[in-house]
Design an enzyme around this catalytic site. Sequence first.
Site, short mmCIF file in Angstrom:
data_model
loop_
_atom_site.label_atom_id
_atom_site.label_comp_id
_atom_site.label_asym_id
_atom_site.label_seq_id
_atom_site.Cartn_x
_atom_site.Cartn_y
_atom_site.Cartn_z
N HIS A 186 -12.62 -13.33 -2.60
CA HIS A 186 -12.89 -12.43 -1.47
C HIS A 186 -14.33 -12.59 -0.99
CE1 HIS A 186 -9.32 -9.56 -1.83
NE2 HIS A 186 -9.11 -10.52 -2.74
N LYS A 195 -2.17 1.40 -2.92
CA LYS A 195 -2.50 0.27 -3.79
C LYS A 195 -1.89 0.36 -5.18
CE LYS A 195 -7.20 0.58 -3.26
NZ LYS A 195 -8.50 -0.03 -3.58
N LYS A 222 0.85 -1.19 0.00
CA LYS A 222 0.00 0.00 0.00
C LYS A 222 0.88 1.23 0.00
CE LYS A 222 -4.03 -2.07 0.36
NZ LYS A 222 -5.21 -1.91 -0.45
N LYS A 226 0.34 -9.74 -2.51
CA LYS A 226 -0.77 -9.66 -3.46
C LYS A 226 -0.75 -8.32 -4.18
CE LYS A 226 -5.78 -9.30 -3.50
NZ LYS A 226 -5.69 -7.88 -3.89
N GLY A 279 -3.08 -2.57 4.76
CA GLY A 279 -2.83 -1.34 5.51
C GLY A 279 -2.44 -1.68 6.95
N ASP A 317 -2.74 -5.22 -5.97
CA ASP A 317 -4.07 -4.65 -5.75
C ASP A 317 -4.89 -4.75 -7.02
OD1 ASP A 317 -5.98 -3.65 -4.02
OD2 ASP A 317 -4.48 -2.40 -3.03
N GLU A 318 -6.20 -4.55 -6.86
CA GLU A 318 -7.10 -4.82 -7.98
C GLU A 318 -6.87 -3.90 -9.18
OE1 GLU A 318 -8.05 -3.85 -4.95
OE2 GLU A 318 -8.91 -1.84 -5.26
N LYS A 374 -13.40 -2.67 6.80
CA LYS A 374 -13.86 -1.37 6.29
C LYS A 374 -14.96 -1.48 5.24
CE LYS A 374 -10.54 -1.13 2.48
NZ LYS A 374 -9.31 -0.60 1.93
N HIS A 413 -10.21 -11.66 -7.20
CA HIS A 413 -10.61 -10.42 -6.54
C HIS A 413 -11.99 -10.08 -7.09
CE1 HIS A 413 -10.69 -6.34 -5.05
NE2 HIS A 413 -9.58 -6.57 -4.37
N SER A 445 -10.56 -9.81 3.75
CA SER A 445 -9.68 -8.69 3.46
C SER A 445 -10.44 -7.38 3.56
CB SER A 445 -9.15 -8.86 2.03
OG SER A 445 -8.42 -7.74 1.61
N GLY A 446 -9.73 -6.31 3.85
CA GLY A 446 -10.34 -4.98 3.80
C GLY A 446 -10.43 -4.34 5.17
#
Length: 430
Positions: A303, A154, A152, A178, A378, A180-181, A310, A270, A353-354
């Site tokens: 996911h 991202k 991060k 990983k 994060g 990020d998307e 979050k 994802h 995740s998240g």
Amino acid sequence: MPIDWYNEFVDQSYTPAEDDIICLFSCTPTSGISMKEAAGRVASESSTGTWTTLYSLPPRMRDLQATAFEIDGPYLKIAYPIGLWEEGNAVQLLSGIAGNIFGMKAVDQLRLIDATLPQAYLRNFDGPHFGNDGIRKLMKIHGRPLTGAVPKPKIGFSAAEHAEIGFETWMGGFDFVKDDENLTSTSFNRFDDRVTALTEKRDKAEQLTGEKKSAFINITADTETMKQRADLLAANGWNYAMIDVVVAGFAAVMTLRDYCSDLGLAIHAHRAMHAAFDRDPRHGITMQFLAKMMRLIGVSQIHTGTAVGKLVGTTQEAIVLADILREEKVQAVPEMALDQNWGHIKSAFPVSSGGLHPGLVPEVLDIYGNELVLLVSGGIHGHPDGTRAGAAATMQAIEAWQDGLSLEEKAQKAPELARALEKWGAYKPV
Ligand code: CAP
Ligand code: MG
């Protein structure tokens, strides 16, 4: 003269055949339309019907009609004859049961909740290549969650910077780095450069730790480019490819499943964009159905939310999703899921995740148990002592949960965890 043909698609005395596909919907008819009429219209438009009676209708066509056979408040079950569906073409199934019906004027809101796929339908699919036991063998990880993190911010790092953070992540004890998307192959971080840099750092991390290390590197692009990127991953000894499966599309995922399978690559899915159609509780398509389709067409993991992090998603939803992905026989949950016997189709991992950090790990593991991929991003890079300490703190939080210790107890002998708890405690981000 009769115009509407819909009533012929409702028969509440119908007993579904063993090889029917059964769908559970919730439906709010438009004012002036009864639930029974709406049910008939949904069954009709998603199978053989149209808005008017027809001049010519060969009698055998009746055998392909769907039947709305159960109406219970806003809930509706429809049975679809197996003959309606092309063998092995999941996309065609969506064009029927998840197609025009969402836009019909006769329904104000319509939600496809789940579908039971009979063995006769599953027969033509291979499902995930490895299954969860196969993934564990491949990664040599037993008795604990698989762990990973996204560098991060991202997107924005160069390939070298990205790989360096990946190295710290692995060295802190995590199994996966990983992408990020929205990181694919940008001018400042080309896919090929990232693969080269990560490969070098992976080899070093494996040598230093003696552990198997891997990554979910994002190949999302047009299908032909995804194949080339998968080739490059396999050539560099990787065992996974990551795809943004909703935006890439079901057909592309189906093609890549077979392609990756031949290369020995598992697929990390994802789900970016899923909330555009699954967030409204009364309209669209549920995450349960998306997860089911993704297991069917062969991703190895997808996911499924955190409940405590979050992003939206409830505890109950996470539990149901985990069952749909992991179990061989899934039990129905009223208003959320139907029975499903997966037969020969192997299991897939849920991915949580998240917005997670070490202080939230026990709550996530209470929901999912050990059989998951846990992504804390994060929540490791924001650790006061950096990424490596953040990953270590997360692994310590997992150990605490496994040993039945509170995080505070564990933190007494786990300085990285202690520092993480000082910063975040059990903070739940919104
Ligand atoms: C998490 C994440 C994932 C989300 C996706 C992000 O980062 O990388 O994409 O988890 O949502 O970009 O937000 P953090 P979901 O760990 O730093 O929050 O898993 O619900 O599909
Ligand atoms: Mg992300």
